[in-house]
Design a protein around this motif. Sequence first.
Motif, mmCIF file in Angstrom:
data_model
loop_
_atom_site.group_PDB
_atom_site.id
_atom_site.type_symbol
_atom_site.label_atom_id
_atom_site.label_comp_id
_atom_site.label_asym_id
_atom_site.label_seq_id
_atom_site.Cartn_x
_atom_site.Cartn_y
_atom_site.Cartn_z
ATOM 1 N N GLU A 23 0.843 -1.195 0.000
ATOM 2 C CA GLU A 23 0.000 0.000 0.000
ATOM 3 C C GLU A 23 0.877 1.243 0.000
ATOM 4 O O GLU A 23 1.690 1.457 0.899
ATOM 5 N N GLY A 24 0.754 2.031 -1.042
ATOM 6 C CA GLY A 24 1.506 3.262 -1.132
ATOM 7 C C GLY A 24 2.876 3.141 -1.766
ATOM 8 O O GLY A 24 3.546 4.147 -1.971
ATOM 9 N N ILE A 25 3.333 1.934 -2.095
ATOM 10 C CA ILE A 25 4.662 1.747 -2.677
ATOM 11 C C ILE A 25 4.517 1.210 -4.098
ATOM 12 O O ILE A 25 3.990 0.114 -4.313
ATOM 13 N N ALA A 212 11.986 1.389 1.634
ATOM 14 C CA ALA A 212 10.794 2.136 1.222
ATOM 15 C C ALA A 212 9.747 2.155 2.328
ATOM 16 O O ALA A 212 9.096 3.187 2.571
ATOM 17 N N ARG A 213 9.558 1.039 2.996
ATOM 18 C CA ARG A 213 8.522 0.957 4.039
ATOM 19 C C ARG A 213 8.829 1.863 5.219
ATOM 20 O O ARG A 213 7.910 2.250 5.950
ATOM 21 N N ARG A 214 10.084 2.207 5.411
ATOM 22 C CA ARG A 214 10.425 3.094 6.526
ATOM 23 C C ARG A 214 9.762 4.458 6.382
ATOM 24 O O ARG A 214 9.493 5.136 7.385
ATOM 25 N N PHE A 215 9.472 4.865 5.141
ATOM 26 C CA PHE A 215 8.873 6.183 4.918
ATOM 27 C C PHE A 215 7.367 6.182 5.143
ATOM 28 O O PHE A 215 6.762 7.257 5.214
ATOM 29 N N LEU A 216 6.758 5.014 5.265
ATOM 30 C CA LEU A 216 5.311 4.956 5.412
ATOM 31 C C LEU A 216 4.834 5.447 6.768
ATOM 32 O O LEU A 216 3.641 5.731 6.934
ATOM 33 N N VAL A 217 5.744 5.539 7.746
ATOM 34 C CA VAL A 217 5.346 6.073 9.060
ATOM 35 C C VAL A 217 5.356 7.594 9.057
ATOM 36 O O VAL A 217 4.935 8.212 10.034
ATOM 37 N N CYS A 218 5.850 8.193 7.974
ATOM 38 C CA CYS A 218 5.990 9.646 7.908
ATOM 39 C C CYS A 218 4.810 10.265 7.160
ATOM 40 O O CYS A 218 4.167 9.626 6.336
ATOM 41 N N SER A 219 4.570 11.521 7.423
ATOM 42 C CA SER A 219 3.491 12.259 6.777
ATOM 43 C C SER A 219 3.831 12.509 5.306
ATOM 44 O O SER A 219 4.882 13.088 4.998
ATOM 45 N N THR A 256 -4.257 18.395 7.035
ATOM 46 C CA THR A 256 -4.744 17.646 8.206
ATOM 47 C C THR A 256 -3.642 16.849 8.892
ATOM 48 O O THR A 256 -3.750 16.537 10.080
ATOM 49 N N GLU A 257 -2.578 16.521 8.165
ATOM 50 C CA GLU A 257 -1.556 15.641 8.740
ATOM 51 C C GLU A 257 -0.787 16.322 9.868
ATOM 52 O O GLU A 257 -0.352 15.666 10.819
ATOM 53 N N LYS A 268 -0.117 9.993 22.799
ATOM 54 C CA LYS A 268 0.837 8.886 22.906
ATOM 55 C C LYS A 268 0.398 7.673 22.076
ATOM 56 O O LYS A 268 0.322 6.547 22.548
ATOM 57 N N ARG A 269 0.088 7.946 20.798
ATOM 58 C CA ARG A 269 -0.267 6.899 19.855
ATOM 59 C C ARG A 269 0.436 7.156 18.533
ATOM 60 O O ARG A 269 1.018 8.226 18.311
ATOM 61 N N ASN A 270 0.405 6.169 17.657
ATOM 62 C CA ASN A 270 0.983 6.362 16.336
ATOM 63 C C ASN A 270 0.036 7.174 15.466
ATOM 64 O O ASN A 270 -1.170 6.904 15.455
ATOM 65 N N PRO A 271 0.553 8.138 14.723
ATOM 66 C CA PRO A 271 -0.334 8.912 13.841
ATOM 67 C C PRO A 271 -0.805 8.075 12.666
ATOM 68 O O PRO A 271 -0.153 7.105 12.264
ATOM 69 N N SER A 272 -1.935 8.430 12.118
ATOM 70 C CA SER A 272 -2.482 7.764 10.932
ATOM 71 C C SER A 272 -2.376 8.711 9.752
ATOM 72 O O SER A 272 -3.151 9.664 9.640
#
Length: 277
Positions: A23-25, A212-219, A256-257, A268-272
Amino acid sequence: MTGSRLDERNAQEAPAVLEWIDEGIARITFTRGDSHNTVTFDFLDMVGRLLREVSARKARVLILTGSGRTFCGGAQITYFTDPQSPLYRNARAIRDDYVVAILNVFSKVRDASCVTIASINGFALGGGCELALSCDFRLMADHTRMGLTETRIGALAAAGGVQLLARVVGRAKALEIALLGDQLSAKEALAAGLATSLHPADQLASATEAFARRFLVCSPISIAETKRALYRCETVGGQEADQIALDAVASAAAGTEWWEGMAAFTEKRNPSFRAGD
């Protein structure tokens, strides 16, 4: 969309195919390894179309890779040697019809809002090196070579080489690479700052996907604005650079991000983050 799904275009006919590996890659693979994935007009047309699709579907990371022994072998030399070619002994056509067409496609890679990664599976010479330079990162198989070899055949690296190389490796090293026209080993490319990292050939694809997947946690918005600001600030300084950074902050804060990230930090949660939010 999760899982591997190749674009429906026939890989035997198309010079490049698009695959969504997560997803997203997105991954564009150059499929004419038997002819060194040279930059033909149909190569440019297909890659341009696939880049538009990647943009429309808001990919968060784009991987470019080759097939066979070559990432991308650069210019189609027969365009210059075949008397029937419209480029044969035609300097204007070489510049305006061919090199401009290459720049138009390679600049889409360079200006993409998503992260771009060259997964260099094989030789990246001449225009192939320029395509890799158009990407944000260059992961390289440890057995292969890359370089701007144009001076060895009387040509010029005008499709991104002279424009981008010094920004990546510094002017002194760029002059050495571009003027000598050497083929750099993977270790030499890494030492020069041309390669981001090296990997055994059979691990390159998985290493690239993991990176590549490392960037998926970023906005996605933060990545897009940070990339744009970094590249624009390379050519300016002082207050103009500050203004570019301030404009990037305003653009990010208007989305919104920014607010999702701040709320997630407080809670204290992971952003979506989702592309297009």
